[in-house]
Design an enzyme around this catalytic site. Structure first.
Site, PDB file in Angstrom:
ATOM      1  N   HIS A 173       0.792  -1.217   0.154  1.00 37.67           N
ATOM      2  CA  HIS A 173       0.057   0.016  -0.051  1.00 37.67           C
ATOM      3  C   HIS A 173       0.939   1.318   0.080  1.00 37.67           C
ATOM      4  O   HIS A 173       0.622   2.342  -0.560  1.00 37.67           O
ATOM      5  CB  HIS A 173      -0.828  -0.107   1.181  1.00 37.67           C
ATOM      6  N   HIS A 223      -6.000   4.649  -0.332  1.00 37.45           N
ATOM      7  CA  HIS A 223      -5.996   4.213   0.967  1.00 37.45           C
ATOM      8  C   HIS A 223      -5.733   5.641   1.663  1.00 37.45           C
ATOM      9  O   HIS A 223      -5.767   5.558   3.076  1.00 37.45           O
ATOM     10  CB  HIS A 223      -5.043   3.049   1.749  1.00 37.45           C
ATOM     11  N   LYS A 281       6.025   5.281  -1.835  1.00 36.90           N
ATOM     12  CA  LYS A 281       6.775   6.286  -1.082  1.00 36.90           C
ATOM     13  C   LYS A 281       8.314   6.289  -1.375  1.00 36.90           C
ATOM     14  O   LYS A 281       8.999   7.498  -1.262  1.00 36.90           O
ATOM     15  CB  LYS A 281       6.716   5.738   0.566  1.00 36.90           C
TER      16      LYS A 281
END
Length: 518
Positions: free
Chosen positions: A374, A429, A378
């Protein structure tokens, strides 16, 4: 003469094996016909089975008896009883209302002119038509023998048809099973359908396939893979440790001869395998003596069991490989961003919430496999921003928010459902229930349930643990924050479920603490 009373020595009467009976229904309004028929067939035996007579004296009684007995082999049916066509109505009822196509119907009439043979044979599904005057004892014997042979053959065909349907159904169900935990349940359920149930069951295979692999042993030995009843929780134990005596000898015989070994109380079926020595399916506590058809069905089923088992192992290997690859990527993310066991906890919490809201097992599995990716986006965030302890500027916050869309772009072009699911979770998310999240401003149930679960769990775990920009929050403060965001950031129904299971959530945190930083 002695007054002593002498008793003859008791001779134990040998009791023959009960082979059952053939049910014969006599339908006639004359009691004498019943008596004469029973007398003429009193010593009748066919295939070691005698006759069991049932009597009806009118059409109404006959119809009721057909509803009560579904195994009447032959009916000797009078045509003229309370009405001139009472017997014909019974014949029509048997075939078209009771839907009984197995019972052999022999019409008997003392008044042939009332129901001409040609018309009756054409218009009614009967098997023979006789005048009472021509039915001598010998001819009655011949007619009943012929009828019973026909009934026997039809029922054998029907049993084979039903057995084939069960095998097809059993095979389909077994091949749909992808879980080792459910494998033995599937075997027991299907065999119960085939045989009428059993008390204990064990599936024995080579040690290389055991759920608890055993090192440094002879791979030709058999071990309990899984079991039910007496053999439950015996996984990993050797065949000789769980089965003994005659039963063990039967197992060894089945394995050596690659065959089915059957006794009154148990059976052992050999399951051929291309990749292993072979496996055994052992069942005890059988409810009844098996017929030849039963044994043949078990043999066919045993082969399908092994194919299904190989299929389960293959699916498990594929799933384990997928899970390991994704977990290793997740571990790399955790290590790179210094998040400890965050991803592991998020996976477990997501699976818990998924089960509590009623997601299917396949959905829970898919969620658990996909959620470790998820935060893959990053990697796009510069470390100077990611590790910044001070408040982010608007431009820096924009950079951080871009990680959701970037993670989606990395994964979205895959054709694999798992990776496509991970792409969706990576993107959405951070969407809010009230539509004020990012990257696309989705709201409410427009956001996929996987993403809503991940959003809540991800935030909860992040708040409960320290980061370079914050300290860990105490439970009370986290709960208060989650309640405040109910219906705003988070799905309100999911918040309720999380709070109802807060002890289980906290237990996951306790069981998976972040490693201590030296």
């Amino acid at each position: 003469m002695s007054d002593e009373i002498l008793f003859a020595e008791d001779i134990e009467e040998e009791i023959g094996e009960d082979h059952g009976t053939w049910k014969v229904l006599i339908v006639d309004d004359e009691p004498e016909v019943h008596a004469v028929t029973k007398l003429a067939l009193s010593d009748f035996v066919f295939q070691e089975k005698r006759l069991e007579f049932i009597s009806a004296y009118n059409g109404k009684q006959a119809k009721q008896l057909f509803l009560e007995h579904n195994d009447i082999a032959v009916v000797l049916l009078d045509v003229v009883m309370e009405t001139d066509d009472a017997g014909l109505k019974v014949a029509d009822f048997v075939r078209n209302e009771a839907m009984n196509n197995f019972t052999r119907i022999i019409l008997r009439t003392g008044q042939p002119g009332q129901a001409p043979e040609r018309d009756v044979i054409i218009n009614y599904d009967i098997n023979d038509y006789k005048s009472k005057t021509e039915l001598t004892a010998q001819k009655l014997f011949t007619v009943v023998i012929a009828a019973l042979r026909s009934y026997r053959d039809i029922t054998v065909i029907e049993e084979n048809r039903i057995g084939l349907e069960k095998i097809i159904s059993a095979s389909a169900d077994l091949f749909s099973i992808h879980s080792l935990e459910h494998f033995i349940d599937g075997i027991v359920q299907q065999l119960a359908s085939l045989l009428g149930g059993s008390k204990d069951c064990a599936y024995l295979t080579s040690a290389v396939a055991c759920p608890r692999p055993i090192e440094n042993i002879d791979s030709s030995q058999l071990f309990v893979f899984t079991g039910k009843g007496e053999y439950q929780h015996r996984e990993g134990e050797r065949l000789e440790e769980v089965i003994s005596g005659k039963q063990l000898e039967s197992c060894q015989k089945a394995l050596q001869n690659k065959s089915l070994v059957y006794e009154d109380e148990y059976l052992v079926a050999y399951c051929k395998s291309k990749s292993m020595r072979g496996s055994l399916l052992y069942m005890s506590g059988l409810p009844r003596k098996l017929t030849k058809i039963d044994k043949r069905l078990v043999e066919i089923f045993a082969q399908n069991v092994q194919i299904a088992f190989d299929n389960v192992l293959l699916n498990k290997d594929i799933e384990d490989t997928q899970r390991e690859i994704i977990e290793r990527i997740g571990q790399a993310l955790e290590y790179h961003f210094g998040e400890g066991k965050h991803i592991l906890r998020v996976v477990k919490m997501c699976e818990l919430l998924g089960s509590k809201i009623g997601l299917s097992e396949d959905e829970i599995k898919m969620l658990g496999l996909a959620v470790p990716l998820h935060d893959i986006g990053k990697f796009k965030i510069p470390e100077v921003i990611l590790n910044k302890a001070d408040k982010l500027s608007d431009s820096e916050r924009k950079v951080v928010q871009n990680h959701a869309e970037f993670g989606y772009l990395v994964l979205k072009n895959s054709k694999r459902p798992l990776i496509r699911t991970a792409a969706l979770i990576a993107r959405d998310h951070h969407e809010y229930w009230n539509g004020k999240g990012y990257p696309r401003g989705k709201y409410g149930e427009e956001i996929h349930i996987f993403c809503r679960i991940t959003a809540l769990v991800d935030a909860y775990d992040a708040l409960r643990h320290s980061r370079n920009y914050k300290e860990a929050w105490p439970l009370e403060k986290v709960v208060e924050n989650i309640k405040q965001q109910k219906g705003l950031q988070f799905d309100p129904s999911l918040v309720d479920v999380l709070l109802e299971n807060i002890d289980a959530i906290e237990q996951i945190i306790a069981d998976n603490p972040d490693p201590l930083v030296e």
